[in-house]
Write a protein that holds these residues in place. Structure first.
Motif, PDB file in Angstrom:
ATOM      1  N   GLY A 123       1.217  -1.345  -0.059  1.00 23.49           N
ATOM      2  CA  GLY A 123      -0.302  -0.136  -0.049  1.00 23.49           C
ATOM      3  C   GLY A 123       0.962   1.057  -0.357  1.00 23.49           C
ATOM      4  O   GLY A 123       2.420   1.063   0.190  1.00 23.49           O
ATOM      5  N   GLN A 124      -0.078   2.720   0.110  1.00 25.59           N
ATOM      6  CA  GLN A 124       0.913   4.060   0.494  1.00 25.59           C
ATOM      7  C   GLN A 124      -0.191   4.460   1.356  1.00 25.59           C
ATOM      8  O   GLN A 124      -1.210   4.534   1.186  1.00 25.59           O
ATOM      9  CB  GLN A 124       0.793   4.089  -0.853  1.00 25.59           C
ATOM     10  CG  GLN A 124       2.184   4.667  -1.895  1.00 25.59           C
ATOM     11  CD  GLN A 124       2.041   4.995  -3.085  1.00 25.59           C
ATOM     12  OE1 GLN A 124       0.975   5.681  -3.522  1.00 25.59           O
ATOM     13  NE2 GLN A 124       3.085   5.686  -3.488  1.00 25.59           N
ATOM     14  N   LYS A 125       1.273   4.737   2.494  1.00 30.62           N
ATOM     15  CA  LYS A 125       0.054   5.756   3.954  1.00 30.62           C
ATOM     16  C   LYS A 125       1.296   7.135   4.065  1.00 30.62           C
ATOM     17  O   LYS A 125       2.220   7.380   2.236  1.00 30.62           O
ATOM     18  CB  LYS A 125       1.442   4.961   4.969  1.00 30.62           C
ATOM     19  CG  LYS A 125       1.721   5.606   6.068  1.00 30.62           C
ATOM     20  CD  LYS A 125       2.379   5.207   7.220  1.00 30.62           C
ATOM     21  CE  LYS A 125       3.347   6.323   7.288  1.00 30.62           C
ATOM     22  NZ  LYS A 125       3.866   6.450   9.426  1.00 30.62           N
ATOM     23  N   VAL A 126      -0.061   7.976   3.131  1.00 30.17           N
ATOM     24  CA  VAL A 126      -0.292   9.309   2.640  1.00 30.17           C
ATOM     25  C   VAL A 126       0.108   9.607   4.196  1.00 30.17           C
ATOM     26  O   VAL A 126      -0.639   9.547   5.600  1.00 30.17           O
ATOM     27  CB  VAL A 126      -1.575   9.872   2.380  1.00 30.17           C
ATOM     28  CG1 VAL A 126      -1.304  11.379   2.100  1.00 30.17           C
ATOM     29  CG2 VAL A 126      -1.641   8.516   1.146  1.00 30.17           C
ATOM     30  N   ILE A 398       4.497   0.730   1.372  1.00 28.98           N
ATOM     31  CA  ILE A 398       4.764  -0.013   2.425  1.00 28.98           C
ATOM     32  C   ILE A 398       4.727  -1.420   1.135  1.00 28.98           C
ATOM     33  O   ILE A 398       3.785  -1.898   1.170  1.00 28.98           O
ATOM     34  CB  ILE A 398       3.414   0.155   3.097  1.00 28.98           C
ATOM     35  CG1 ILE A 398       2.467   1.349   3.779  1.00 28.98           C
ATOM     36  CG2 ILE A 398       2.981  -1.146   4.104  1.00 28.98           C
ATOM     37  CD1 ILE A 398       4.180   1.767   4.774  1.00 28.98           C
ATOM     38  N   VAL A 399       5.680  -2.246   2.072  1.00 28.71           N
ATOM     39  CA  VAL A 399       6.348  -3.032   1.339  1.00 28.71           C
ATOM     40  C   VAL A 399       6.304  -4.511   2.855  1.00 28.71           C
ATOM     41  O   VAL A 399       6.795  -4.599   3.231  1.00 28.71           O
ATOM     42  CB  VAL A 399       7.174  -3.671   0.865  1.00 28.71           C
ATOM     43  CG1 VAL A 399       7.101  -4.669  -0.147  1.00 28.71           C
ATOM     44  CG2 VAL A 399       7.464  -1.946  -0.003  1.00 28.71           C
ATOM     45  N   HIS A 400       4.771  -4.948   3.040  1.00 29.43           N
ATOM     46  CA  HIS A 400       5.077  -6.026   4.203  1.00 29.43           C
ATOM     47  C   HIS A 400       4.812  -7.624   3.149  1.00 29.43           C
ATOM     48  O   HIS A 400       3.540  -7.868   2.902  1.00 29.43           O
ATOM     49  CB  HIS A 400       3.599  -5.472   5.210  1.00 29.43           C
ATOM     50  CG  HIS A 400       3.663  -6.870   6.260  1.00 29.43           C
ATOM     51  ND1 HIS A 400       3.103  -5.858   7.279  1.00 29.43           N
ATOM     52  CD2 HIS A 400       3.892  -7.057   6.492  1.00 29.43           C
ATOM     53  CE1 HIS A 400       2.963  -6.625   8.839  1.00 29.43           C
ATOM     54  NE2 HIS A 400       3.811  -7.610   8.306  1.00 29.43           N
ATOM     55  N   ILE A 401       5.931  -8.426   3.609  1.00 28.34           N
ATOM     56  CA  ILE A 401       5.938  -9.417   3.538  1.00 28.34           C
ATOM     57  C   ILE A 401       5.437 -10.643   3.485  1.00 28.34           C
ATOM     58  O   ILE A 401       6.677 -10.490   4.423  1.00 28.34           O
ATOM     59  CB  ILE A 401       7.123  -9.906   1.887  1.00 28.34           C
ATOM     60  CG1 ILE A 401       6.902  -8.456   0.790  1.00 28.34           C
ATOM     61  CG2 ILE A 401       7.248 -11.032   1.524  1.00 28.34           C
ATOM     62  CD1 ILE A 401       6.362  -7.800   0.194  1.00 28.34           C
ATOM     63  N   SER A 402       4.629 -11.223   3.659  1.00 28.24           N
ATOM     64  CA  SER A 402       4.240 -12.859   3.961  1.00 28.24           C
ATOM     65  C   SER A 402       6.168 -13.094   4.196  1.00 28.24           C
ATOM     66  O   SER A 402       6.611 -13.715   2.779  1.00 28.24           O
ATOM     67  CB  SER A 402       3.662 -13.259   4.181  1.00 28.24           C
ATOM     68  OG  SER A 402       3.427 -14.173   2.739  1.00 28.24           O
TER      69      SER A 402
ATOM     70  N   VAL B 356       8.365  -4.244   6.612  1.00 27.14           N
ATOM     71  CA  VAL B 356       7.446  -4.719   6.695  1.00 27.14           C
ATOM     72  C   VAL B 356       7.897  -6.378   7.467  1.00 27.14           C
ATOM     73  O   VAL B 356       7.434  -7.257   6.790  1.00 27.14           O
ATOM     74  CB  VAL B 356       6.736  -3.884   7.299  1.00 27.14           C
ATOM     75  CG1 VAL B 356       5.775  -4.218   8.576  1.00 27.14           C
ATOM     76  CG2 VAL B 356       6.168  -2.656   7.051  1.00 27.14           C
ATOM     77  N   GLY B 357       8.862  -6.415   8.088  1.00 28.20           N
ATOM     78  CA  GLY B 357       9.320  -7.566   8.982  1.00 28.20           C
ATOM     79  C   GLY B 357      10.335  -8.318   8.477  1.00 28.20           C
ATOM     80  O   GLY B 357      10.678  -7.848   7.197  1.00 28.20           O
ATOM     81  N   HIS B 358      11.034  -9.747   9.143  1.00 23.09           N
ATOM     82  CA  HIS B 358      12.258 -10.440   8.280  1.00 23.09           C
ATOM     83  C   HIS B 358      12.450 -10.279   7.190  1.00 23.09           C
ATOM     84  O   HIS B 358      12.646 -10.645   6.172  1.00 23.09           O
ATOM     85  CB  HIS B 358      12.580 -11.234   9.246  1.00 23.09           C
ATOM     86  CG  HIS B 358      12.900 -10.835  10.505  1.00 23.09           C
ATOM     87  ND1 HIS B 358      13.736 -10.384  11.200  1.00 23.09           N
ATOM     88  CD2 HIS B 358      12.443 -11.609  12.312  1.00 23.09           C
ATOM     89  CE1 HIS B 358      13.716  -9.855  12.340  1.00 23.09           C
ATOM     90  NE2 HIS B 358      13.061  -9.955  13.487  1.00 23.09           N
ATOM     91  N   LEU B 364      12.953  -7.117  -3.065  1.00 22.79           N
ATOM     92  CA  LEU B 364      11.574  -7.815  -2.907  1.00 22.79           C
ATOM     93  C   LEU B 364      10.947  -6.204  -3.977  1.00 22.79           C
ATOM     94  O   LEU B 364      10.629  -6.173  -5.469  1.00 22.79           O
ATOM     95  CB  LEU B 364      10.847  -8.626  -2.487  1.00 22.79           C
ATOM     96  CG  LEU B 364      11.370  -9.631  -2.161  1.00 22.79           C
ATOM     97  CD1 LEU B 364      10.064 -10.398  -0.831  1.00 22.79           C
ATOM     98  CD2 LEU B 364      12.057 -10.789  -2.732  1.00 22.79           C
ATOM     99  N   GLY B 365      11.196  -5.151  -3.527  1.00 19.69           N
ATOM    100  CA  GLY B 365      10.983  -4.114  -3.499  1.00 19.69           C
ATOM    101  C   GLY B 365      11.268  -3.602  -4.852  1.00 19.69           C
ATOM    102  O   GLY B 365      10.851  -3.189  -5.341  1.00 19.69           O
ATOM    103  N   ASP B 366      12.616  -3.864  -5.214  1.00 20.41           N
ATOM    104  CA  ASP B 366      13.516  -3.335  -5.838  1.00 20.41           C
ATOM    105  C   ASP B 366      12.805  -4.195  -7.251  1.00 20.41           C
ATOM    106  O   ASP B 366      12.936  -3.240  -8.339  1.00 20.41           O
ATOM    107  CB  ASP B 366      14.611  -3.786  -5.443  1.00 20.41           C
ATOM    108  CG  ASP B 366      15.522  -2.722  -4.749  1.00 20.41           C
ATOM    109  OD1 ASP B 366      14.667  -1.752  -4.090  1.00 20.41           O
ATOM    110  OD2 ASP B 366      16.584  -3.527  -4.221  1.00 20.41           O
ATOM    111  N   TYR B 367      12.281  -5.316  -7.516  1.00 19.74           N
ATOM    112  CA  TYR B 367      11.963  -5.639  -8.166  1.00 19.74           C
ATOM    113  C   TYR B 367      10.526  -5.958  -9.065  1.00 19.74           C
ATOM    114  O   TYR B 367      10.509  -5.833  -9.465  1.00 19.74           O
ATOM    115  CB  TYR B 367      12.637  -6.734  -8.659  1.00 19.74           C
ATOM    116  CG  TYR B 367      14.276  -6.526  -8.613  1.00 19.74           C
ATOM    117  CD1 TYR B 367      14.985  -6.326  -9.885  1.00 19.74           C
ATOM    118  CD2 TYR B 367      15.342  -7.258  -7.336  1.00 19.74           C
ATOM    119  CE1 TYR B 367      16.034  -5.869  -9.865  1.00 19.74           C
ATOM    120  CE2 TYR B 367      16.609  -7.229  -7.647  1.00 19.74           C
ATOM    121  CZ  TYR B 367      16.870  -6.616  -8.881  1.00 19.74           C
ATOM    122  OH  TYR B 367      18.350  -6.103  -9.162  1.00 19.74           O
TER     123      TYR B 367
END
Lengths: 435, 435
Positions: A123-126, A398-402, B356-358, B364-367
């Motif tokens: 997402g994006q936090k504004v 916001i990059v929250h990866i599981s 966000v998180g380990h 991952l965000g770069d690509y």
């Protein structure tokens, strides 16, 4: 009566586009004297802070103070300025502010996020900017409407602290400007100006807090200082001369069109007022109205010079052609002074603001219709926008990866990173892969 | 094993903030040689167009062509480049492009309008830019991911024509870059680069169409040329060195953190990798992992210089303090490498992207995660945003005033215009008043 000097062009002439480009051409001259002065002032404020501010304020604004406290206007001075206005002026400012606020509320962007099947969230936090500096010119070009148009979108965005700087040469203050600051909730006001005020906001001094962005109009020194500090802080656009383009189908009143051209031309000698009209008789009527009305205008000298230097009355053979020319000009202000004006909005791709129909005179937009009067000039409406709430908000991805997401995405990132020869990128993704 | 050189700081020290500011300080040196070269190249392309482009391409890219047709890549070359890739590379590019597209679709702004009780209509019309230029560096720093990240938001915005320029020194082409252009629907590709390519896009030549905005990374000549043509066209930000800040609570793997620091440091010697951690033992473990993993990295020289020059491992006494320091740094990339990382997002006011998180490693965000990898550097996340669809859209105010609206608003505008000494503004509004 002799005809007022203003270009008469015909868009059907083969050389018209070259004439048009020559009419629009405007390059601000590099001025070494200004460059050098700004370099010295920025360095002075950066190295000695308040001491430099006091010295430059004495030198340039002829205002002699012994300490910085004397350069901050207390809240009660703003309140007193508001109380000092006539009720007509106070009401006009308050209603204008309310309308501008209502319009800008619609521009507020919100944070967003979506969840993927594997639990990753993107997402994006504004968020609003923390602190913004608002430059307001002193002297003759000190405009309360400018305070409204810059301060209100910042406040709607939720900017934490809004700091206004306004020079008060020889101590002269403009009560309308101070009242506008009070109405819009400006947090602090310092009576400093010029490149030194820009430097103080950009770098901070012992007294002036450093801001994150500087907005507002100013003279050539202020513009150059803003250009220089860009990067250290954000800035709004560096504006060129103001412009109006009126497209007319020959309906309506020639006097209205003439006065609308004057309203642009009265800003300064470089302001640009252009009429595109399909009806030659109406163009003649406008020219006649210009001749008749010009002598009645208090700022007639400025208007006459502006019209002669940079104005034009242009005959076009169709409204389609007028719109195509408008898109080439990409004007700051565009008035569609015609019947069924709303049908033509979609023909316009580039303009700062479109005033639709005979009743929508630009002056309403300058003060109180609601939209912002800070608009892109010099063809920059091709790629930029009116000042708005979005100029006082910024976004954070916001990059929250599981864990599952890292497995899927890690393999893709690894392939692409190796393809770019960035092995540490690849390995940082691969380390998260479960074998 | 000798310790790898990297600053070890403690945020509890009284001098810490000064140390931090020194660490962050970065000013690109003004370089007269670059300034003069760019001045000459801009003037050359502006005055002689294609002829200058051919000459500069011969001189700087050692590519000798007799006409401009040889500097445009036909569509079938892009298709051939895509077909030439391994299926793993092709799939990775396609999936990355799909994910980036899906994310950016959420950023598209729409026009809006509201109607007032008196029939006036106010709003903003949102339109895409007509034509955009995308600069892609040639040689070693030629990154297909950069094509995805710049082209996709432009296409999602609805930009009419997207023109890519990429130098091909001695004729050397990068098939991954051309494949990325094909996947993202770039409309035309010219094999030109440097300041001459920027000039061609900004001014137009006989062959290269003039664009409205230029985006994409480049070397110092390209950056200076973009700075100079700003105003004639829009530009994206002028980026500084890339940065990562990792906040750790001591949970997770020291090796992951070390490799994430490397991934930033491998970009170039000026890249900045900083760890803020509440656990001194974990900092030691990261330092040990750096020592152990560094010799295994192909780009170890660059990484070692970057860590020694601009890196730091910093002990902080709390996560609250770490977030406060992060807000002062306003990093391009921020990794929250900690348990319950999501609880800390709201403590961060300024960052280009928060991982966000380990599992959320920056690579991952770069690509391929979806968000853009073009992010504000050098503390500009305080006032600016990731590249997005909004950078390829612009807004036009719509001011449609009814006859009744002109009566109400005209009186307010008249009062305010007289207050500013702009009588033509006042009279243009007053003329619409029914007496």
């Amino acid at each position: 009566m002799s005809k007022t000097a203003i270009r008469r062009l015909d868009a059907r002439n083969p050389g018209f586009l070259a004439e048009l480009d020559a009419l629009l051409a405007f390059e601000s001259e590099a001025d070494e004297r200004i460059d050098n002065a700004v370099t010295e002032i920025l360095r002075g404020v950066r190295t000695t802070g308040d001491a430099a501010l006091i010295e430059y304020t004495r030198r340039f604004d002829h205002l002699d103070v012994s300490d910085m406290a004397a350069l901050e206007l207390p809240k009660h001075e703003l309140q007193a300025a508001l109380a000092s206005l006539s009720s007509a002026q106070r009401d006009a400012l308050v209603i204008a502010a309310e309308r501008v606020r209502a319009y800008h509320q619609r521009q507020k962007a919100e944070s967003w996020e979506y969840v993927e099947a594997d639990g990753s969230r993107l997402g994006q936090k504004v968020t609003p900017l923390d602190r913004v500096g608002l430059y307001v010119p002193g002297g003759r070009a000190s405009y309360p409407s400018s305070v409204l148009m810059n301060a209100i979108p910042a406040k709607v965005a939720g900017v934490g602290e809004l700091i206004m700087v306004v020079p008060t040469p020889r101590g002269e203050k403009n009560p309308l400007v101070l009242a506008a600051a009070e109405i819009t909730g400006v947090d602090r006001v310092f009576t400093i100006g010029g490149a030194q005020a820009v430097a103080a906001l950009a770098y901070g001094t012992q007294t002036i807090p450093q801001v994150d962005k500087i907005v507002g109009p100013g003279n050539a020194f202020v513009a150059e200082a803003k250009r220089r500090v860009f990067g250290t802080v954000g800035i709004d656009m560096v504006a060129g001369p103001s412009e109006v383009l009126i497209i007319s189908d020959g309906s309506g009143h020639a006097d209205w069109v003439a006065m609308d051209l004057f309203a642009q031309a009265e800003h300064d000698e470089l302001a640009q007022s252009i009429l595109l009209c399909t009806d030659p008789a109406f163009i003649d009527a406008v020219h006649e109205a210009i001749d008749r009305l010009l002598p009645t205008m208090p700022r007639l000298e400025t208007i006459a010079k502006s019209l002669a230097n940079r104005g034009a009355l242009i005959h076009v053979d169709s409204l389609e052609r007028a719109c195509a020319i408008a898109n080439r000009i990409a004007p700051e202000h565009l008035e569609l002074a015609m019947e069924k004006a709303e049908d033509w909005i979609d023909h316009i791709r580039h303009a700062g603001a479109i005033f639709v129909g005979h009743w929508a005179v630009e002056a309403l937009g300058d003060y109180c219709a609601g939209p912002n009067h800070v608009l892109p000039t010099m063809r920059s409406a091709r790629f930029s926008s009116p000042l708005g709430v979005y100029d006082f908000q910024k976004r954070t991805s916001i990059v929250h990866i599981s864990e599952a997401g890292a497995q899927h995405l890690g393999k893709i990132a690894s392939v692409l990173a190796h393809g770019e020869g960035l092995q540490a990128h690849a390995r940082s993704a691969e380390m998260r892969l479960k074998v």
